[in-house]
Scaffold this motif. Sequence first.
Motif, short mmCIF file in Angstrom:
data_model
loop_
_atom_site.label_atom_id
_atom_site.label_comp_id
_atom_site.label_asym_id
_atom_site.label_seq_id
_atom_site.Cartn_x
_atom_site.Cartn_y
_atom_site.Cartn_z
N GLY A 88 0.87 -1.16 0.00
CA GLY A 88 0.00 0.00 0.00
C GLY A 88 0.91 1.21 0.00
N SER A 89 0.77 2.07 1.01
CA SER A 89 1.75 3.13 1.18
C SER A 89 3.06 2.57 1.72
CB SER A 89 1.21 4.20 2.14
OG SER A 89 0.97 3.64 3.42
N GLN A 90 3.00 1.37 2.28
CA GLN A 90 4.16 0.64 2.79
C GLN A 90 4.14 -0.78 2.24
OE1 GLN A 90 3.54 0.67 7.08
NE2 GLN A 90 2.31 2.51 6.82
N VAL A 91 5.22 -1.49 2.47
CA VAL A 91 5.30 -2.90 2.10
C VAL A 91 5.45 -3.73 3.37
CG1 VAL A 91 6.54 -4.63 0.75
CG2 VAL A 91 6.39 -2.28 -0.09
N TRP A 92 4.52 -4.65 3.57
CA TRP A 92 4.57 -5.57 4.69
C TRP A 92 4.57 -7.00 4.16
CZ3 TRP A 92 2.66 -4.56 10.16
CH2 TRP A 92 2.72 -3.21 10.49
N GLY A 93 5.07 -7.92 4.96
CA GLY A 93 5.08 -9.31 4.55
C GLY A 93 5.10 -10.27 5.72
N VAL A 94 4.91 -11.54 5.41
CA VAL A 94 4.91 -12.62 6.41
C VAL A 94 5.84 -13.71 5.91
CG1 VAL A 94 3.50 -14.36 7.57
CG2 VAL A 94 2.54 -12.10 7.09
N ASN A 95 6.66 -14.28 6.80
CA ASN A 95 7.56 -15.35 6.38
C ASN A 95 6.97 -16.72 6.74
OD1 ASN A 95 8.09 -15.80 9.11
ND2 ASN A 95 10.22 -15.12 9.02
N ARG A 96 7.73 -17.78 6.49
CA ARG A 96 7.23 -19.14 6.72
C ARG A 96 6.93 -19.41 8.19
NH1 ARG A 96 7.48 -22.03 2.13
NH2 ARG A 96 8.93 -21.30 0.53
N GLY A 97 7.60 -18.68 9.07
CA GLY A 97 7.34 -18.84 10.49
C GLY A 97 6.19 -17.99 10.99
N GLN A 98 5.48 -17.31 10.05
CA GLN A 98 4.35 -16.43 10.35
C GLN A 98 4.76 -15.15 11.04
OE1 GLN A 98 1.35 -18.87 12.33
NE2 GLN A 98 1.98 -20.64 11.11
N TYR A 99 6.07 -14.85 11.02
CA TYR A 99 6.54 -13.58 11.57
C TYR A 99 6.30 -12.46 10.56
CZ TYR A 99 8.72 -16.42 15.19
OH TYR A 99 8.92 -17.30 16.21
N ILE A 100 6.05 -11.26 11.10
CA ILE A 100 5.61 -10.13 10.30
C ILE A 100 6.77 -9.15 10.12
CG2 ILE A 100 3.87 -8.30 10.14
CD1 ILE A 100 2.41 -9.91 12.46
N TYR A 101 6.91 -8.63 8.90
CA TYR A 101 7.98 -7.68 8.61
C TYR A 101 7.45 -6.49 7.81
CZ TYR A 101 11.23 -11.23 10.20
OH TYR A 101 11.90 -12.15 10.97
N LYS A 102 8.05 -5.31 8.09
CA LYS A 102 7.75 -4.10 7.34
C LYS A 102 9.01 -3.61 6.66
CE LYS A 102 7.10 -0.04 9.40
NZ LYS A 102 6.47 1.09 10.12
N TYR A 103 8.90 -3.24 5.38
CA TYR A 103 10.06 -2.80 4.62
C TYR A 103 10.41 -1.36 4.96
CZ TYR A 103 13.20 -2.32 0.61
OH TYR A 103 14.30 -2.13 -0.20
N LEU A 104 11.70 -1.10 5.24
CA LEU A 104 12.17 0.22 5.62
C LEU A 104 12.88 0.93 4.49
CD1 LEU A 104 13.62 -0.54 9.17
CD2 LEU A 104 11.32 0.23 8.57
N GLY A 105 13.10 0.23 3.38
CA GLY A 105 13.89 0.79 2.29
C GLY A 105 15.34 0.33 2.38
N GLY A 106 16.06 0.45 1.27
CA GLY A 106 17.47 0.07 1.27
C GLY A 106 17.71 -1.38 1.60
N ASN A 107 16.81 -2.28 1.18
CA ASN A 107 16.94 -3.71 1.45
C ASN A 107 16.92 -4.05 2.94
OD1 ASN A 107 17.24 -5.44 -1.05
ND2 ASN A 107 18.67 -3.78 -1.51
N ARG A 108 16.23 -3.23 3.73
CA ARG A 108 16.14 -3.46 5.18
C ARG A 108 14.69 -3.70 5.58
NH1 ARG A 108 17.18 0.75 8.19
NH2 ARG A 108 16.81 2.23 6.51
N TRP A 109 14.50 -4.71 6.44
CA TRP A 109 13.18 -5.05 6.95
C TRP A 109 13.17 -4.92 8.47
CZ3 TRP A 109 9.16 -6.37 3.69
CH2 TRP A 109 9.50 -6.67 2.36
#
Length: 375
Positions: A88-109
């Motif tokens: 959306g205005s940000q990028v969020w995701g979930v990994n195989r362990g169901q942990y949640i991550y938000k993208y900060l830019g510069g290849n950093r989560w």
Amino acid sequence: RKPRRCRSGEISWIKQVTTNMGGLSFTGTTYNVRITARWKSIPGRLIRISRGRAGTWGVNKHGHIFRLINNGRSWRRISGNLVHISVGSQVWGVNRGQYIYKYLGGNRWKRMPGRLVNLDVSDNGHVWGVNRGGNIYRWTGRNWQHIGGRARQVTVGPSGVWVVNRHHNIYYRRGTYGDRNTAGSGWTHVPGKLKWISSGRGVVVGVNNGDNIYWRQGMSARKPTGSRWVHVGGKLRMVEVWENWIVGRNHAHMIYKNPVQGVPAGRTSPIRGGGRRHLGCWRDKPRRAIGGGVRFSGSIQKCEQFARRHRWRVFAVQAGGQCFTAGNAHQTYRRYGRAGNCRNGKGGGWVQNVYQVGSGRRPRQGATNVRITAR
């Protein structure tokens, strides 16, 4: 029940209405929406694809993360490993362990609290998710608020919050139309059966258990659940609608896009000419004036580069370096009024220096262009 079909597969209408929701009066629009099957393939293969103000992103079957570059034909690899992604205005995701991550830019989560199997992010920075037990949650900016009901998948966007449950029943969250910052007030059952759903501007799109594609006609602020489902030719496993495009993937992980007619192009335009302009010192509160939370901590220049990369108009710096920016920041930064105690151009405690993004070269991103292939 199977969603009802429209013989022509196409319908158009337009109507202006005025309504009042939660004390907020505004004019709603039933857009002149028309969706016909004009699918075009996008190079690559993905299990998830998502499109929003922050671009078009996807995840392949190996968990590798990609972002579509501006030519629309090739992808840039982003560090990390996810099984689900939402933009959306940000990028969020979930990994195989169901942990949640938000993208900060510069290849950093940044790892976020909680565990989910599915989530969705809107252009206003609102995040809703579902955990393994089917419980529904809404991100408040500090923690997850539990919402009553059960779901398998959730979507949040201009047409509000919608869910589908394990029986493929469809529900709309009352009071959320217009991508409002609210938990809503109960669920309205919508006839039909879908396994995946996406909330767009003036339209909701979904797919059923047979991979058939449908969109909801007759939607407006006065009638947020619309009137009926219209079938679109093609077969997809999942879809997302953003502004005037639908993207999705089929059973073979092949990716496609299709135009949505009658929905105006987004209001955020490319930044043109002129240097960075200071818009003043403004107050902030825990319910942030600029949605999306702290993007990262750094310099004014880095915050401006982040906003420019997303083609957002306004950014703010608070507490000596905390970066705030969003697609609608130019509309919301004045929410709590002016302040007079910002320091050194970097705000202070609950005050922020706000800037209009200036022109400049697009910053280079430390990633490699790749073509996605199925292995």
